[in-house]
Design a protein around this motif. Structure first.
Motif, PDB file in Angstrom:
ATOM      1  N   ARG A 135      31.748  -6.343  32.079  1.00 18.71           N
ATOM      2  CA  ARG A 135      32.454  -6.970  33.205  1.00 18.71           C
ATOM      3  C   ARG A 135      33.377  -8.095  32.751  1.00 18.71           C
ATOM      4  NH1 ARG A 135      27.392  -6.998  34.049  1.00 18.71           N
ATOM      5  NH2 ARG A 135      27.217  -9.216  34.349  1.00 18.71           N
ATOM      6  N   ASN A 136      34.080  -7.853  31.678  1.00 17.93           N
ATOM      7  CA  ASN A 136      34.977  -8.856  31.125  1.00 17.93           C
ATOM      8  C   ASN A 136      36.405  -8.496  31.527  1.00 17.93           C
ATOM      9  OD1 ASN A 136      36.694 -10.394  29.454  1.00 17.93           O
ATOM     10  ND2 ASN A 136      35.067 -10.619  27.935  1.00 17.93           N
ATOM     11  N   ALA A 137      36.926  -9.199  32.517  1.00 14.56           N
ATOM     12  CA  ALA A 137      38.254  -8.882  33.049  1.00 14.56           C
ATOM     13  C   ALA A 137      39.345  -9.123  32.011  1.00 14.56           C
ATOM     14  CB  ALA A 137      38.533  -9.696  34.309  1.00 14.56           C
ATOM     15  N   LEU A 138      39.251 -10.218  31.273  1.00 18.30           N
ATOM     16  CA  LEU A 138      40.274 -10.523  30.275  1.00 18.30           C
ATOM     17  C   LEU A 138      40.321  -9.438  29.205  1.00 18.30           C
ATOM     18  CD1 LEU A 138      42.430 -12.412  29.202  1.00 18.30           C
ATOM     19  CD2 LEU A 138      40.640 -13.675  28.006  1.00 18.30           C
ATOM     20  N   LYS A 159      30.413  -7.168  44.616  1.00 21.19           N
ATOM     21  CA  LYS A 159      29.754  -8.366  45.139  1.00 21.19           C
ATOM     22  C   LYS A 159      28.697  -8.867  44.169  1.00 21.19           C
ATOM     23  CE  LYS A 159      30.201  -7.246  50.012  1.00 21.19           C
ATOM     24  NZ  LYS A 159      29.487  -6.746  51.172  1.00 21.19           N
ATOM     25  N   ARG A 160      27.908  -7.924  43.617  1.00 25.58           N
ATOM     26  CA  ARG A 160      26.791  -8.321  42.764  1.00 25.58           C
ATOM     27  C   ARG A 160      27.205  -8.653  41.347  1.00 25.58           C
ATOM     28  NH1 ARG A 160      22.914  -4.655  41.249  1.00 25.58           N
ATOM     29  NH2 ARG A 160      24.154  -2.967  42.008  1.00 25.58           N
ATOM     30  N   ARG A 161      28.189  -7.920  40.816  1.00 25.14           N
ATOM     31  CA  ARG A 161      28.392  -7.974  39.389  1.00 25.14           C
ATOM     32  C   ARG A 161      29.667  -8.650  38.927  1.00 25.14           C
ATOM     33  NH1 ARG A 161      27.216  -2.430  36.714  1.00 25.14           N
ATOM     34  NH2 ARG A 161      27.066  -3.805  34.945  1.00 25.14           N
ATOM     35  N   CYS A 162      30.604  -8.930  39.824  1.00 25.63           N
ATOM     36  CA  CYS A 162      31.852  -9.567  39.393  1.00 25.63           C
ATOM     37  C   CYS A 162      31.576 -10.986  38.938  1.00 25.63           C
ATOM     38  CB  CYS A 162      32.883  -9.615  40.522  1.00 25.63           C
ATOM     39  SG  CYS A 162      33.730  -8.080  40.746  1.00 25.63           S
ATOM     40  N   LYS A 163      32.047 -11.303  37.745  1.00 20.57           N
ATOM     41  CA  LYS A 163      31.978 -12.689  37.315  1.00 20.57           C
ATOM     42  C   LYS A 163      33.067 -13.421  38.080  1.00 20.57           C
ATOM     43  CE  LYS A 163      30.403 -11.893  32.625  1.00 20.57           C
ATOM     44  NZ  LYS A 163      30.751 -11.974  31.213  1.00 20.57           N
ATOM     45  N   SER A 164      32.717 -14.477  38.714  1.00 20.41           N
ATOM     46  CA  SER A 164      33.730 -15.233  39.429  1.00 20.41           C
ATOM     47  C   SER A 164      33.729 -16.644  38.896  1.00 20.41           C
ATOM     48  CB  SER A 164      33.446 -15.228  40.932  1.00 20.41           C
ATOM     49  OG  SER A 164      32.195 -15.817  41.168  1.00 20.41           O
ATOM     50  N   PHE A 165      34.803 -17.330  39.153  1.00 24.05           N
ATOM     51  CA  PHE A 165      34.881 -18.707  38.696  1.00 24.05           C
ATOM     52  C   PHE A 165      33.850 -19.529  39.444  1.00 24.05           C
ATOM     53  CE2 PHE A 165      39.141 -17.015  37.972  1.00 24.05           C
ATOM     54  CZ  PHE A 165      39.214 -17.232  36.616  1.00 24.05           C
ATOM     55  N   THR A 197      39.381  -6.349  29.481  1.00 26.04           N
ATOM     56  CA  THR A 197      39.891  -5.123  30.094  1.00 26.04           C
ATOM     57  C   THR A 197      41.413  -5.142  30.170  1.00 26.04           C
ATOM     58  OG1 THR A 197      37.874  -4.905  31.402  1.00 26.04           O
ATOM     59  CG2 THR A 197      39.796  -3.690  32.171  1.00 26.04           C
ATOM     60  N   VAL A 198      41.961  -6.249  30.631  1.00 27.66           N
ATOM     61  CA  VAL A 198      43.415  -6.365  30.755  1.00 27.66           C
ATOM     62  C   VAL A 198      44.088  -6.287  29.392  1.00 27.66           C
ATOM     63  CG1 VAL A 198      45.272  -7.939  31.439  1.00 27.66           C
ATOM     64  CG2 VAL A 198      43.322  -7.613  32.942  1.00 27.66           C
ATOM     65  N   LYS A 199      43.504  -6.956  28.400  1.00 32.72           N
ATOM     66  CA  LYS A 199      44.091  -6.916  27.049  1.00 32.72           C
ATOM     67  C   LYS A 199      44.019  -5.520  26.450  1.00 32.72           C
ATOM     68  CE  LYS A 199      43.651 -11.662  25.421  1.00 32.72           C
ATOM     69  NZ  LYS A 199      43.023 -12.545  24.436  1.00 32.72           N
ATOM     70  N   ALA A 200      42.892  -4.847  26.633  1.00 32.19           N
ATOM     71  CA  ALA A 200      42.714  -3.522  26.037  1.00 32.19           C
ATOM     72  C   ALA A 200      43.611  -2.474  26.684  1.00 32.19           C
ATOM     73  CB  ALA A 200      41.256  -3.096  26.147  1.00 32.19           C
ATOM     74  N   LEU A 201      43.722  -2.520  28.012  1.00 31.90           N
ATOM     75  CA  LEU A 201      44.484  -1.499  28.721  1.00 31.90           C
ATOM     76  C   LEU A 201      45.959  -1.849  28.886  1.00 31.90           C
ATOM     77  CD1 LEU A 201      41.929  -0.580  31.532  1.00 31.90           C
ATOM     78  CD2 LEU A 201      42.287   0.546  29.330  1.00 31.90           C
ATOM     79  N   GLY A 202      46.268  -3.133  28.843  1.00 36.94           N
ATOM     80  CA  GLY A 202      47.649  -3.546  29.036  1.00 36.94           C
ATOM     81  C   GLY A 202      48.039  -3.670  30.502  1.00 36.94           C
ATOM     82  N   TYR A 203      47.112  -3.511  31.382  1.00 37.95           N
ATOM     83  CA  TYR A 203      47.325  -3.645  32.820  1.00 37.95           C
ATOM     84  C   TYR A 203      45.994  -3.900  33.456  1.00 37.95           C
ATOM     85  CZ  TYR A 203      45.251   0.953  33.598  1.00 37.95           C
ATOM     86  OH  TYR A 203      44.387   2.015  33.670  1.00 37.95           O
ATOM     87  N   PRO A 204      45.834  -4.254  34.662  1.00 41.39           N
ATOM     88  CA  PRO A 204      46.720  -5.039  35.513  1.00 41.39           C
ATOM     89  C   PRO A 204      46.478  -6.501  35.202  1.00 41.39           C
ATOM     90  CG  PRO A 204      44.716  -4.560  36.705  1.00 41.39           C
ATOM     91  CD  PRO A 204      44.562  -3.960  35.306  1.00 41.39           C
ATOM     92  N   SER A 205      46.709  -7.383  36.134  1.00 40.94           N
ATOM     93  CA  SER A 205      46.333  -8.791  35.960  1.00 40.94           C
ATOM     94  C   SER A 205      44.843  -8.913  36.282  1.00 40.94           C
ATOM     95  CB  SER A 205      47.141  -9.675  36.902  1.00 40.94           C
ATOM     96  OG  SER A 205      46.835  -9.351  38.244  1.00 40.94           O
ATOM     97  N   ARG A 206      44.229 -10.000  35.847  1.00 43.73           N
ATOM     98  CA  ARG A 206      42.802 -10.199  36.128  1.00 43.73           C
ATOM     99  C   ARG A 206      42.510 -10.238  37.632  1.00 43.73           C
ATOM    100  NH1 ARG A 206      41.141 -15.071  32.406  1.00 43.73           N
ATOM    101  NH2 ARG A 206      43.259 -15.645  32.903  1.00 43.73           N
TER     102      ARG A 206
END
Length: 174
Positions: free
Chosen positions: A76-79, A106-112, A81-90
């Motif tokens: 669940r690492n958005a950064l 709801k359960r698994r998204c890392k949020s700030f 994922t974006v770096k590896a795929l080249g899309y979309p924004s976080r």
């Protein structure tokens, strides 16, 4: 760009004029023939036009699904994922996660972390812990419910550049 009323007026005039796009555009002064034909096509299919802006995603459903799958497969690492795929924004990726996997999102998204207010004493204690060197900054941040950068900022505020802990708390024995 054009209001709903302007677009409807143009389509109805286009129909009244015998589907003559050039004449319609010259009489109304808008739009171009291409837009007029798109509006007419939409109108003929649904007997109406969309009210607001029509949002069209530049990503296919397959691309969205691939991004969400990669996100869950890689901790669940958005950064990452974006770096590896080249899309979309976080933020867009998180929106897709919530859209495609509502319960998982709801359960698994890392949020700030929400904004946490720490007292001056808590900040001093956290800085003292960081100076002892027993715990990593990330561990200290987790204890106080803040980000590691917050602990680093507290260190700079309380210690300044090149100062030692004894300068702010001379009676503390480490």
């Amino acid at each position: 760009m054009y209001s709903y009323e302007d677009r409807i007026r143009a389509v109805k005039f286009y129909i009244t004029c015998g589907y003559n796009a050039a004449y319609t555009v010259s009489k109304l002064g808008y739009p171009d023939a291409s837009n007029l034909k798109h509006w007419y096509k939409e109108y003929s299919e649904s007997n109406d036009l969309h009210k607001g802006r029509k949002k069209v995603s530049k990503f296919s459903d397959r691309e969205k699904r691939d991004a969400v799958d990669y996100y869950f497969a890689h901790d669940r690492n958005a950064l990452q994922t974006v770096k590896a795929l080249g899309y979309p924004s976080r933020p867009l990726l998180i929106q897709w996660v919530k859209e495609l996997c509502p319960e998982e999102g709801k359960r698994r998204c890392k949020s700030f972390k929400s904004h946490v207010r720490c007292s001056q004493e808590e900040k001093i204690q956290a800085v003292m812990e960081s100076c002892k060197g027993n715990l990593k900054i990330a561990q200290i941040a987790e204890i106080y419910g803040v980000t590691p950068s917050a602990v680093s900022i507290w260190r700079k505020e309380l210690l300044g550049e090149g100062k030692t802990l004894k300068m702010i708390q001379p009676d503390v024995r480490i």
